[in-house]
Design a protein around this motif. Sequence first.
Motif, short mmCIF file in Angstrom:
data_model
loop_
_atom_site.label_atom_id
_atom_site.label_comp_id
_atom_site.label_asym_id
_atom_site.label_seq_id
_atom_site.Cartn_x
_atom_site.Cartn_y
_atom_site.Cartn_z
N HIS A 85 32.14 -11.53 160.23
CA HIS A 85 33.42 -12.02 159.70
C HIS A 85 33.20 -12.55 158.29
O HIS A 85 32.27 -13.34 158.06
N PRO A 86 34.02 -12.13 157.33
CA PRO A 86 33.75 -12.50 155.94
C PRO A 86 33.85 -14.00 155.64
O PRO A 86 33.26 -14.48 154.68
N GLU A 87 34.59 -14.74 156.47
CA GLU A 87 34.77 -16.18 156.22
C GLU A 87 34.15 -17.05 157.30
O GLU A 87 33.84 -18.21 157.06
N ASP A 88 33.97 -16.51 158.50
CA ASP A 88 33.46 -17.29 159.62
C ASP A 88 32.54 -16.42 160.47
O ASP A 88 32.99 -15.77 161.42
N PRO A 89 31.24 -16.39 160.15
CA PRO A 89 30.30 -15.52 160.89
C PRO A 89 30.25 -15.82 162.39
O PRO A 89 29.85 -14.96 163.17
N GLY A 90 30.66 -17.00 162.78
CA GLY A 90 30.66 -17.35 164.20
C GLY A 90 31.92 -16.95 164.93
O GLY A 90 32.05 -17.18 166.14
N SER A 91 32.86 -16.33 164.22
CA SER A 91 34.12 -15.94 164.85
C SER A 91 33.89 -14.92 165.95
O SER A 91 33.08 -14.00 165.79
N PRO A 92 34.62 -15.06 167.07
CA PRO A 92 34.49 -14.07 168.14
C PRO A 92 35.23 -12.77 167.84
O PRO A 92 35.15 -11.81 168.61
N TRP A 133 35.05 -5.20 160.64
CA TRP A 133 33.65 -5.61 160.51
C TRP A 133 33.03 -5.68 161.90
O TRP A 133 33.73 -5.83 162.91
N PRO A 134 31.69 -5.58 162.00
CA PRO A 134 31.02 -5.70 163.30
C PRO A 134 30.84 -7.16 163.71
O PRO A 134 31.17 -8.09 162.96
N ARG A 135 30.29 -7.35 164.88
CA ARG A 135 30.08 -8.69 165.44
C ARG A 135 29.20 -9.52 164.50
O ARG A 135 28.18 -9.05 164.00
#
Length: 439
Positions: free
Chosen positions: A187-194, A182-184
């Motif tokens: 993240h399917p569960e944590d949109p803030g993931s780096p 997935w792109p920046r």
Amino acid sequence: MEGITDTSGQDTPADTPGYDSAATERWDTEPDKRPGRTAFQRDRARVLHSAALRRLAGKTQVVTPGTRGHAWDASPRTRLTHSLECAQVGRELGAALGCDPDLVEAACLSHDMGHPPFGHNGEQALNDVAKDCGGFEGNAQSLRLLTRIEPKRFVKDADGELVSVGLNLTRAALDAATKYPWPRGAHPEDPGSPKFGVYEDDLPVFAWIREGAPAHRKCFEAQVMDWSDDVAYSVHDFEDGLHAGHIDPNLLLAEPERADIAAVAIGRYVPEDTDPQELAEALDRLVDQEWWPHGYDGSAVAQARLKDATSQLIGRFCLAAEGATRQAYGSGGLTRYGAELVVPREARNECAVLKAVADRYVMQRPQQEALRADQRIVVAELAEALVARAPDGLEPQFRSLFDAARDDRARKRVIVDQIASLTDASARALHAALRPHHS
């Protein structure tokens, strides 16, 4: 790849059982110079002979070379040796589960290619540098290297200009090397993931790679690669820490130390809601094994026992995953999107405990923070100098890309690409050359 006409098609390699024509397709069709090879044997060869893989020899894994006490014991693992060991683990585990072994090995060899100098510390520093051009992530950089930067195959774009398509690997090989599909910010569960696996300007080739794939789901081969990576670095970082004298196995029996290890693991290597008692039990299971390296003292006998312990640990973790996956899916070949790798919770906890031990006693040593601070300064000042001077200071490959870039954002990405390609030593050398008063 933006601006490139998709000339994708299938060459005519030898059969690759379990994989259809879409899996063996390349962005640009090309004949095989050595008929009889499978598509994935070609992929593995291309990765193995790439300059990007060789450069990993100059990038630190965990223990910095030269920090050990004896000249005969001065060769800690680098990103290259880690990748080779990961590939060996992945090849055997993948083959046992019915994957094409060359495909899994190619993914394992290439999974760390995008890591910049100074490991994860350099990754964080370069992410700060790249905040105005889409950020930086080592896995996204690996995809960029494989599909754009590493010069192997060129095609003509819509304007008739030659542009690189990287190693021109098969769709399945690129997918297998994609740990975060997935792109920046997606993240399917944590949109803030780096963590992400593709930059915005690499989305066209990413879309091609993921044709027909379930959204956000890693293919089976990528899951095998991911677990092999975890197994290799958890076991070998622990081994390197013992060799370097940073880890005393006797401390793992003391309750205060065990509590520290659990605190490091929770949230970083296991979910936040993990009960520390689970991790204590995982550590007990390992320490109670007959082959555990109790009382390691660096002697030849102790080194042999430690080497046996690393083999036992790798076998333990791989057999756990193989057994659980076979129990879930039976004895047939497992490929692409036909299965999920099943890793028992107990094995994941044991692996996490080893990671936490290396983290606590190697990465968190007081002198390491001073070293990391210096490394961040080198990356930041190097980027500042290149931005001010570019195209001066850029290598010929990146200079031409800089000159052809369409805007400041694209030019900044080229500078980030060059810094990411450097080894630890070449980053310091270029920093000293461009900012001599700071050397």
